[in-house]
Scaffold this motif. Structure first.
Motif, PDB file in Angstrom:
ATOM      1  N   PRO A 156       0.833  -1.207   0.000  1.00  0.00           N
ATOM      2  CA  PRO A 156       0.000   0.000   0.000  1.00  0.00           C
ATOM      3  C   PRO A 156       0.867   1.256   0.000  1.00  0.00           C
ATOM      4  CG  PRO A 156      -0.793  -1.569   1.634  1.00  0.00           C
ATOM      5  CD  PRO A 156       0.540  -2.075   1.170  1.00  0.00           C
ATOM      6  N   LEU A 157       0.455   2.242  -0.784  1.00  0.00           N
ATOM      7  CA  LEU A 157       1.127   3.532  -0.845  1.00  0.00           C
ATOM      8  C   LEU A 157       0.085   4.622  -0.612  1.00  0.00           C
ATOM      9  CD1 LEU A 157       3.448   5.530  -1.598  1.00  0.00           C
ATOM     10  CD2 LEU A 157       2.731   5.262  -3.986  1.00  0.00           C
ATOM     11  N   VAL A 158       0.328   5.484   0.367  1.00  0.00           N
ATOM     12  CA  VAL A 158      -0.590   6.583   0.670  1.00  0.00           C
ATOM     13  C   VAL A 158       0.014   7.884   0.152  1.00  0.00           C
ATOM     14  CG1 VAL A 158      -1.640   7.950   2.524  1.00  0.00           C
ATOM     15  CG2 VAL A 158      -1.631   5.446   2.654  1.00  0.00           C
ATOM     16  N   THR A 159      -0.794   8.661  -0.566  1.00  0.00           N
ATOM     17  CA  THR A 159      -0.352   9.940  -1.099  1.00  0.00           C
ATOM     18  C   THR A 159      -1.397  11.008  -0.798  1.00  0.00           C
ATOM     19  OG1 THR A 159      -1.279   9.370  -3.267  1.00  0.00           O
ATOM     20  CG2 THR A 159       1.071   8.975  -2.946  1.00  0.00           C
ATOM     21  N   GLY A 160      -0.938  12.239  -0.653  1.00  0.00           N
ATOM     22  CA  GLY A 160      -1.881  13.311  -0.359  1.00  0.00           C
ATOM     23  C   GLY A 160      -1.206  14.664  -0.346  1.00  0.00           C
ATOM     24  N   CYS A 161      -1.717  15.551   0.471  1.00  0.00           N
ATOM     25  CA  CYS A 161      -1.231  16.927   0.526  1.00  0.00           C
ATOM     26  C   CYS A 161      -1.392  17.421   1.961  1.00  0.00           C
ATOM     27  CB  CYS A 161      -2.035  17.812  -0.417  1.00  0.00           C
ATOM     28  SG  CYS A 161      -3.823  17.680  -0.153  1.00  0.00           S
ATOM     29  N   HIS A 162      -0.639  18.448   2.312  1.00  0.00           N
ATOM     30  CA  HIS A 162      -0.883  19.018   3.639  1.00  0.00           C
ATOM     31  C   HIS A 162      -0.763  20.535   3.661  1.00  0.00           C
ATOM     32  CE1 HIS A 162       3.453  17.798   3.823  1.00  0.00           C
ATOM     33  NE2 HIS A 162       3.614  18.881   4.565  1.00  0.00           N
ATOM     34  N   ARG A 163      -0.946  21.166   2.502  1.00  0.00           N
ATOM     35  CA  ARG A 163      -1.019  22.637   2.448  1.00  0.00           C
ATOM     36  C   ARG A 163      -2.340  23.041   1.800  1.00  0.00           C
ATOM     37  NH1 ARG A 163       2.492  27.048   2.457  1.00  0.00           N
ATOM     38  NH2 ARG A 163       4.273  25.655   2.656  1.00  0.00           N
ATOM     39  N   GLY A 186      -7.263  14.152   5.838  1.00  0.00           N
ATOM     40  CA  GLY A 186      -8.087  13.202   5.089  1.00  0.00           C
ATOM     41  C   GLY A 186      -8.531  13.707   3.740  1.00  0.00           C
ATOM     42  N   LEU A 187      -8.613  15.009   3.578  1.00  0.00           N
ATOM     43  CA  LEU A 187      -9.146  15.634   2.376  1.00  0.00           C
ATOM     44  C   LEU A 187      -8.261  15.316   1.167  1.00  0.00           C
ATOM     45  CD1 LEU A 187     -10.344  19.356   2.466  1.00  0.00           C
ATOM     46  CD2 LEU A 187      -9.862  18.084   0.388  1.00  0.00           C
ATOM     47  N   GLY A 188      -8.776  14.499   0.247  1.00  0.00           N
ATOM     48  CA  GLY A 188      -8.026  14.128  -0.944  1.00  0.00           C
ATOM     49  C   GLY A 188      -6.986  13.047  -0.722  1.00  0.00           C
ATOM     50  N   LEU A 189      -6.867  12.527   0.511  1.00  0.00           N
ATOM     51  CA  LEU A 189      -5.870  11.500   0.789  1.00  0.00           C
ATOM     52  C   LEU A 189      -6.216  10.212   0.053  1.00  0.00           C
ATOM     53  CD1 LEU A 189      -3.311  11.351   2.610  1.00  0.00           C
ATOM     54  CD2 LEU A 189      -4.724  10.131   4.270  1.00  0.00           C
ATOM     55  N   ALA A 190      -5.196   9.539  -0.474  1.00  0.00           N
ATOM     56  CA  ALA A 190      -5.413   8.372  -1.329  1.00  0.00           C
ATOM     57  C   ALA A 190      -4.540   7.203  -0.895  1.00  0.00           C
ATOM     58  CB  ALA A 190      -5.106   8.710  -2.789  1.00  0.00           C
ATOM     59  N   MET A 191      -5.019   6.004  -1.201  1.00  0.00           N
ATOM     60  CA  MET A 191      -4.212   4.800  -1.029  1.00  0.00           C
ATOM     61  C   MET A 191      -4.196   4.020  -2.335  1.00  0.00           C
ATOM     62  SD  MET A 191      -4.618   1.448   1.472  1.00  0.00           S
ATOM     63  CE  MET A 191      -4.285   2.331   2.991  1.00  0.00           C
ATOM     64  N   THR A 192      -3.004   3.612  -2.744  1.00  0.00           N
ATOM     65  CA  THR A 192      -2.836   2.793  -3.939  1.00  0.00           C
ATOM     66  C   THR A 192      -2.502   1.373  -3.522  1.00  0.00           C
ATOM     67  OG1 THR A 192      -2.004   4.709  -5.170  1.00  0.00           O
ATOM     68  CG2 THR A 192      -1.600   2.534  -6.117  1.00  0.00           C
ATOM     69  N   THR A 193      -3.236   0.411  -4.051  1.00  0.00           N
ATOM     70  CA  THR A 193      -3.002  -1.013  -3.786  1.00  0.00           C
ATOM     71  C   THR A 193      -3.216  -1.789  -5.081  1.00  0.00           C
ATOM     72  OG1 THR A 193      -5.312  -1.512  -3.260  1.00  0.00           O
ATOM     73  CG2 THR A 193      -3.893  -0.817  -1.420  1.00  0.00           C
ATOM     74  N   PRO A 194      -2.713  -3.027  -5.139  1.00  0.00           N
ATOM     75  CA  PRO A 194      -3.102  -3.877  -6.262  1.00  0.00           C
ATOM     76  C   PRO A 194      -4.615  -4.063  -6.268  1.00  0.00           C
ATOM     77  CG  PRO A 194      -1.234  -4.820  -5.093  1.00  0.00           C
ATOM     78  CD  PRO A 194      -1.739  -3.684  -4.249  1.00  0.00           C
ATOM     79  N   LYS A 195      -5.188  -4.160  -7.446  1.00  0.00           N
ATOM     80  CA  LYS A 195      -6.626  -4.371  -7.544  1.00  0.00           C
ATOM     81  C   LYS A 195      -7.002  -5.671  -6.825  1.00  0.00           C
ATOM     82  CE  LYS A 195     -10.315  -5.375 -10.788  1.00  0.00           C
ATOM     83  NZ  LYS A 195     -10.619  -5.881 -12.139  1.00  0.00           N
ATOM     84  N   GLY A 196      -8.126  -5.646  -6.142  1.00  0.00           N
ATOM     85  CA  GLY A 196      -8.600  -6.817  -5.425  1.00  0.00           C
ATOM     86  C   GLY A 196      -8.236  -6.814  -3.961  1.00  0.00           C
ATOM     87  N   VAL A 197      -7.316  -5.945  -3.558  1.00  0.00           N
ATOM     88  CA  VAL A 197      -6.971  -5.811  -2.138  1.00  0.00           C
ATOM     89  C   VAL A 197      -8.087  -5.032  -1.449  1.00  0.00           C
ATOM     90  CG1 VAL A 197      -5.351  -4.801  -0.494  1.00  0.00           C
ATOM     91  CG2 VAL A 197      -4.496  -5.958  -2.551  1.00  0.00           C
ATOM     92  N   SER A 198      -8.597  -5.558  -0.342  1.00  0.00           N
ATOM     93  CA  SER A 198      -9.751  -4.931   0.306  1.00  0.00           C
ATOM     94  C   SER A 198      -9.377  -3.691   1.115  1.00  0.00           C
ATOM     95  CB  SER A 198     -10.457  -5.939   1.232  1.00  0.00           C
ATOM     96  OG  SER A 198      -9.579  -6.364   2.261  1.00  0.00           O
ATOM     97  N   GLU A 199      -8.117  -3.520   1.464  1.00  0.00           N
ATOM     98  CA  GLU A 199      -7.695  -2.380   2.264  1.00  0.00           C
ATOM     99  C   GLU A 199      -7.780  -1.105   1.439  1.00  0.00           C
ATOM    100  OE1 GLU A 199      -4.443  -1.684   5.780  1.00  0.00           O
ATOM    101  OE2 GLU A 199      -3.994  -3.088   4.173  1.00  0.00           O
ATOM    102  N   ASN A 200      -8.288  -0.026   2.047  1.00  0.00           N
ATOM    103  CA  ASN A 200      -8.382   1.253   1.347  1.00  0.00           C
ATOM    104  C   ASN A 200      -8.124   2.391   2.327  1.00  0.00           C
ATOM    105  OD1 ASN A 200     -11.011   2.160   2.518  1.00  0.00           O
ATOM    106  ND2 ASN A 200     -11.825   0.397   1.396  1.00  0.00           N
ATOM    107  N   ILE A 201      -8.223   3.610   1.849  1.00  0.00           N
ATOM    108  CA  ILE A 201      -7.816   4.775   2.627  1.00  0.00           C
ATOM    109  C   ILE A 201      -8.681   5.004   3.857  1.00  0.00           C
ATOM    110  CG2 ILE A 201      -9.220   6.440   1.341  1.00  0.00           C
ATOM    111  CD1 ILE A 201      -5.604   6.849   2.746  1.00  0.00           C
ATOM    112  N   PHE A 202      -9.835   4.374   3.948  1.00  0.00           N
ATOM    113  CA  PHE A 202     -10.689   4.515   5.131  1.00  0.00           C
ATOM    114  C   PHE A 202     -10.328   3.506   6.229  1.00  0.00           C
ATOM    115  CE2 PHE A 202     -13.211   6.521   1.823  1.00  0.00           C
ATOM    116  CZ  PHE A 202     -13.792   7.588   2.468  1.00  0.00           C
ATOM    117  N   ARG A 203      -9.366   2.658   5.980  1.00  0.00           N
ATOM    118  CA  ARG A 203      -9.045   1.584   6.924  1.00  0.00           C
ATOM    119  C   ARG A 203      -8.500   2.117   8.247  1.00  0.00           C
ATOM    120  NH1 ARG A 203      -8.476  -1.430  10.311  1.00  0.00           N
ATOM    121  NH2 ARG A 203      -7.706  -3.571  10.348  1.00  0.00           N
TER     122      ARG A 203
END
Length: 268
Positions: A156-163, A186-203
């Motif tokens: 999992p890779l999390v990407t986002g912004c803080h300004r 949280g605003l615009g925060l994203a998580m990248t995973t292989p497709k089919g992985v149930s984990e997401n940015i709300f985890r």
């Protein structure tokens, strides 16, 4: 392996989940009364239609899907209004579910928007009263493409912004603050995973994302506008530097990065 990354945004539009709210109790009927109160929904639509939706329609990269998660019992008048509002957004998808545990609901909503040919999914979150800068999706895509080979395509890779900006709505006149968060917002925060992985940015709680995942947030771009008002479910405070700025100073920056005139935000 050639990576085919699909970007999916998820917005919970007054969805009556079991859990997922700070101010809600355990009584589902009481929660529905609060969420579906006509005066409250009118206020939510006012912000969504003037702030949030225009920021999505103005994205320089339109190759993304945007899921709007609603309850199946949302009254038709509001469901129809939402459907009409998002119709111009090419990747919009309305998903109506019964009341489910919060994380189960968002997992189902994300899964319903996945493409068959994607190898990876970048799922981001957005509330219905906030806005993203016009290059947010494009920057998200470029950041993921650059970092995924470094961090590893299976992790999992999390990407986002803080300004960005906090917009405080007040009867005596709206105020604007420039913020630089010290923890992932949280605003615009994203998580990248292989497709089919149930984990997401709300985890996980977004403030603690970097304790669990490889996390990169951009400190250079004014990337968001967060509204502060009486209907906020969580306590809307910056976790880092916050500085009040006057409208004349903030106006050119806002108008360069967002599809809004400062005068509109001042009167919103």
């Amino acid at each position: 392996m050639k990576i085919r990354n699909q970007i999916i945004g998820l917005m919970r539009f007054s969805y009556p989940s079991k859990g997922g709210f700070v101010k809600a109790g355990d009584d589902p009927e009481a929660q529905a009364r609060r969420l579906y109160d006509p005066a409250r929904l009118e206020r939510r639509f006012d912000l969504f239609e003037k702030l949030t939706l225009p920021s999505l329609l103005a994205q320089s990269d339109q190759d993304f899907r945007m899921v709007f998660l609603i309850g199946r019992d949302l009254p038709d008048v509001w469901r129809d209004r939402l459907a009409d509002a998002i119709a111009p957004l090419a990747g919009a998808r309305l998903v109506a579910l019964v009341s489910l545990p919060h994380y189960l609901a968002v997992r189902r909503a994300y899964a319903m928007a996945e493409k068959d040919n994607a190898t990876h999914v970048t799922g981001f979150r957005l509330d219905d009263d906030d806005a993203l800068d016009i290059h947010h999706i494009a920057r998200m895509r470029a950041t993921v493409e650059a970092l995924l080979p470094v961090t590893g395509p299976e992790l999992p890779l999390v990407t986002g912004c803080h300004r960005g900006f906090f917009l405080e709505r007040k009867p005596e006149g709206n105020e604007i603050f420039e913020v630089v968060e010290k923890a992932p917002i949280g605003l615009g925060l994203a998580m990248t995973t292989p497709k089919g992985v149930s984990e997401n940015i709300f985890r996980r709680n977004h403030r603690f994302a970097n304790q669990w995942y490889n996390t990169y947030t951009d400190a250079n771009q004014p990337a968001f506008i967060r509204t502060v008002h009486s209907d906020n479910d969580s306590d809307p405070h910056a976790s880092g530097r916050i500085e009040k700025v006057d409208w004349a100073q903030a106006g050119p920056v806002i108008e360069a990065h967002f599809p809004f005139a400062a005068e509109m935000l001042k009167a919103l």
